[in-house]
Design an enzyme around this catalytic site. Structure first.
Site, PDB file in Angstrom:
ATOM      1  N   SER A  66      -6.401   3.182   3.418  1.00 35.77           N
ATOM      2  CA  SER A  66      -5.911   2.939   3.020  1.00 35.77           C
ATOM      3  C   SER A  66      -6.464   1.943   2.094  1.00 35.77           C
ATOM      4  O   SER A  66      -6.472   1.022   1.434  1.00 35.77           O
ATOM      5  CB  SER A  66      -5.593   1.683   3.530  1.00 35.77           C
ATOM      6  OG  SER A  66      -3.785   0.615   3.062  1.00 35.77           O
ATOM      7  N   LYS A 107       2.699   6.759   5.506  1.00 39.05           N
ATOM      8  CA  LYS A 107       2.095   5.551   5.167  1.00 39.05           C
ATOM      9  C   LYS A 107       2.504   4.217   5.447  1.00 39.05           C
ATOM     10  O   LYS A 107       3.656   4.235   5.290  1.00 39.05           O
ATOM     11  CB  LYS A 107       1.442   5.279   3.763  1.00 39.05           C
ATOM     12  CG  LYS A 107       0.797   4.902   2.842  1.00 39.05           C
ATOM     13  CD  LYS A 107      -0.882   4.972   3.017  1.00 39.05           C
ATOM     14  CE  LYS A 107      -1.796   4.475   2.689  1.00 39.05           C
ATOM     15  NZ  LYS A 107      -2.135   2.615   3.757  1.00 39.05           N
ATOM     16  N   SER A 152       1.094  -1.299   0.214  1.00 41.65           N
ATOM     17  CA  SER A 152       0.014  -0.143   0.070  1.00 41.65           C
ATOM     18  C   SER A 152       0.841   1.032   0.121  1.00 41.65           C
ATOM     19  O   SER A 152       0.100   2.110   0.237  1.00 41.65           O
ATOM     20  CB  SER A 152      -0.753   0.490   1.700  1.00 41.65           C
ATOM     21  OG  SER A 152      -2.123  -0.425   1.048  1.00 41.65           O
ATOM     22  N   LYS A 160      -0.068   3.766  -2.727  1.00 39.62           N
ATOM     23  CA  LYS A 160      -0.555   4.949  -3.050  1.00 39.62           C
ATOM     24  C   LYS A 160       0.396   6.055  -2.501  1.00 39.62           C
ATOM     25  O   LYS A 160      -1.033   7.497  -2.724  1.00 39.62           O
ATOM     26  CB  LYS A 160      -2.029   4.564  -1.539  1.00 39.62           C
ATOM     27  CG  LYS A 160      -2.763   3.162  -1.639  1.00 39.62           C
ATOM     28  CD  LYS A 160      -2.569   2.931  -0.614  1.00 39.62           C
ATOM     29  CE  LYS A 160      -4.132   1.325  -1.159  1.00 39.62           C
ATOM     30  NZ  LYS A 160      -4.268   0.181   0.219  1.00 39.62           N
TER      31      LYS A 160
END
Length: 375
Positions: A117, A219, A57, A60
Site C-alpha cells: 500500500s 484492498k 487507500s 489504489k
C-alpha cells in the site's frame, strides 16, 4: 404484430409451488457496505451504498487499473525502470521506501502499491503514466466515469485526504469487478501476502487472505476520517462475490464484517446460467429469406443471481415483432426474453440472430409477399 412464446428453462425449474423465505442479511458494523455477485452485479445486501465517503487507500484500485491498462497498451512495461521524483520519495503515509538513487521497475512498484500500500509507489506510477500526479488524477476521473462510477471524484493517486476526493461503496464494487474482469493476468497480485523491497518486508493488510482460503483480494484502506475499509473478493467453486465494507472501527472489525457478508452471499444465494451463449432458445419464421426459419439466442451466457430455492420459480417468454423479413444479419436483435419470478418481473434480455439469412430469389419473395398480404 407482437409475438409471444413461452420458453422452457431448466427442467428442474418447472412445477415449483411457493417461494422459500430469504434469510435476513447480517447486521454489519460499518458506515456503508455492499455485497454483489461478480457475474451478474446483483446486489444481495447493502446499506448506504451511494453515500459519499473518503476512500483512503482503496483509491489504489483505480491507480492500479490505469497502470494495468498502460501496460496492456504498451505504454509501460513490467521491466521498465521508473525514475523516483522527490515528490514520490517524500510521500506521507504508508510507503514501500523507494529512493531517488535506486532503480525501481514498474513490476516492483505494482507490488509495492498493491501489497504494501505504498503511497510513494502510486506517485511514481502516476508520474510515469501521465507525467504528473495532477494530470494522472484527470485520467482517473475520466476512467471512473467510463466505468460507471458516477458518485466518485479523485484528486490524487494514493488516497490522501482531500475534500474533493470521494467515492461510494457501490462505485467501489464496480471498480473491483472491472479490475478482476479486465485484467485477470494481474489480479493474482492481490493475493500476495507479503512483499520485500529495499530489505524491508511488509505484510498485506487484508487479514482474510490468511483466514479464508477462498479470498484472493483486493484492498484495504484507512484514514482517521474514513475509518477502516476493505474491498474483498472470494471465489468458491465457479462463483465469485465482492464485498465492500467502509468505515469500520478497527482492522479486526472490517475483516469480521467482510467475512459475514461473504458467508451470507455464498450460503443463501445461487447464480444460475439460464441460457448458454450461441445456443438457440427459439426458432422463428422468416419471410422472403433463403431459409424459412432462423434460430435466436444470446451472444453471451445469461446468468441470474437469486436466493437459493428461487430459481425453479422462474418463467421466461420471448417477445418479438412479426413478420421478420430477410435479409437478417447474425447479431441482429430479433426480440426480448422477459424473465419473471413468481409472476414478478426480473429482467428483459435481448436475443439475437445466430446466423445470417440472405434474401431469397425473386419467386420466393413474391410468394411470401402474397402470403403476407392475405395473412
Amino acid at each position: 404484430m407482437r409475438f409471444f412464446l413461452l420458453l422452457l428453462l431448466l427442467p428442474s425449474l418447472l412445477f415449483a409451488q411457493q417461494l422459500p423465505p430469504v434469510p435476513q442479511a447480517p447486521s454489519v458494523a460499518a458506515k456503508s457496505f455492499i455485497l454483489t455477485d461478480f457475474a451478474t452485479q446483483y446486489v444481495m445486501t447493502s446499506s448506504n451504498p451511494h453515500e459519499r465517503i473518503e476512500p483512503a487507500s482503496l483509491t489504489k484500485l483505480l491507480t492500479a487499473y490505469l497502470a494495468f491498462d498502460a501496460i496492456k497498451q504498451k505504454k509501460l512495461s513490467l521491466t521498465q525502470v521508473v525514475p523516483v521524483s522527490k515528490r514520490a520519495w517524500r510521500a506521507p503515509g504508508s510507503r514501500m521506501f523507494i529512493q531517488p538513487d535506486k532503480p525501481v521497475t514498474v513490476d516492483e512498484l505494482l507490488r509495492g502499491m498493491i501489497v504494501q500500500s505504498g503511497n510513494d509507489a502510486c506517485i511514481a506510477l502516476a508520474e510515469a503514466i501521465a507525467g504528473s500526479e495532477d494530470a494522472f488524477a484527470e485520467w482517473m476521473n475520466r476512467e471512473a466515469q467510463r466505468l460507471g462510477m458516477k458518485n466518485s471524484h479523485f484528486t490524487n493517486s494514493s488516497g490522501l485526504p482531500d475534500p474533493q476526493h470521494y467515492t461510494t461503496a457501490y462505485d467501489l464494487t464496480l471498480l473491483a469487478a472491472a479490475v478482476i474482469r479486465d485484467f485477470p493476468e494481474f489480479y493474482p497480485l492481490y493475493s500476495i501476502k507479503e512483499y520485500k523491497y529495499n530489505n524491508i518486508t511488509q505484510a498485506n493488510r487484508n487479514r482474510l487472505l490468511w483466514t479464508d482460503p477462498f479470498v484472493d483480494g483486493l484492498k484495504t484502506g484507512h484514514t482517521e476520517a474514513a475509518g477502516y475499509c476493505l474491498v474483498t473478493s472470494a471465489r468458491r467453486n465457479d462463483r465469485r462475490v465482492i464485498s465492500v465494507v467502509l468505515g469500520a472501527s478497527s482492522e479486526a472489525v472490517r475483516a469480521a464484517e467482510s467475512q459475514k457478508l461473504l458467508n451470507y452471499g455464498f450460503q443463501f444465494f445461487d447464480t444460475v446460467r439460464l441460457y448458454e451463449k450461441n445456443q438457440p432458445v427459439a426458432t422463428m419464421p422468416v419471410w422472403k429469406g433463403a431459409q424459412e426459419k432462423i434460430e435466436a439466442g444470446f451472444t453471451q451466457d445469461l446468468f441470474l443471481t437469486l436466493p437459493k430455492g428461487h430459481a425453479q420459480h422462474l418463467q421466461a417468454t420471448l417477445e418479438s415483432s412479426e413478420p421478420l423479413l430477410a435479409p437478417i444479419a447474425a447479431g441482429q436483435q430479433l426480440g426480448t426474453v422477459n424473465v419473471t419470478l413468481a409472476g414478478k418481473p426480473v429482467g428483459a434480455y435481448p436475443v439475437y440472430a445466430l446466423k445470417d439469412v440472405p434474401v431469397a430469389n425473386f419467386f420466393k419473395r413474391s410468394w411470401d409477399s402474397l402470403q403476407l398480404y392475405f395473412k
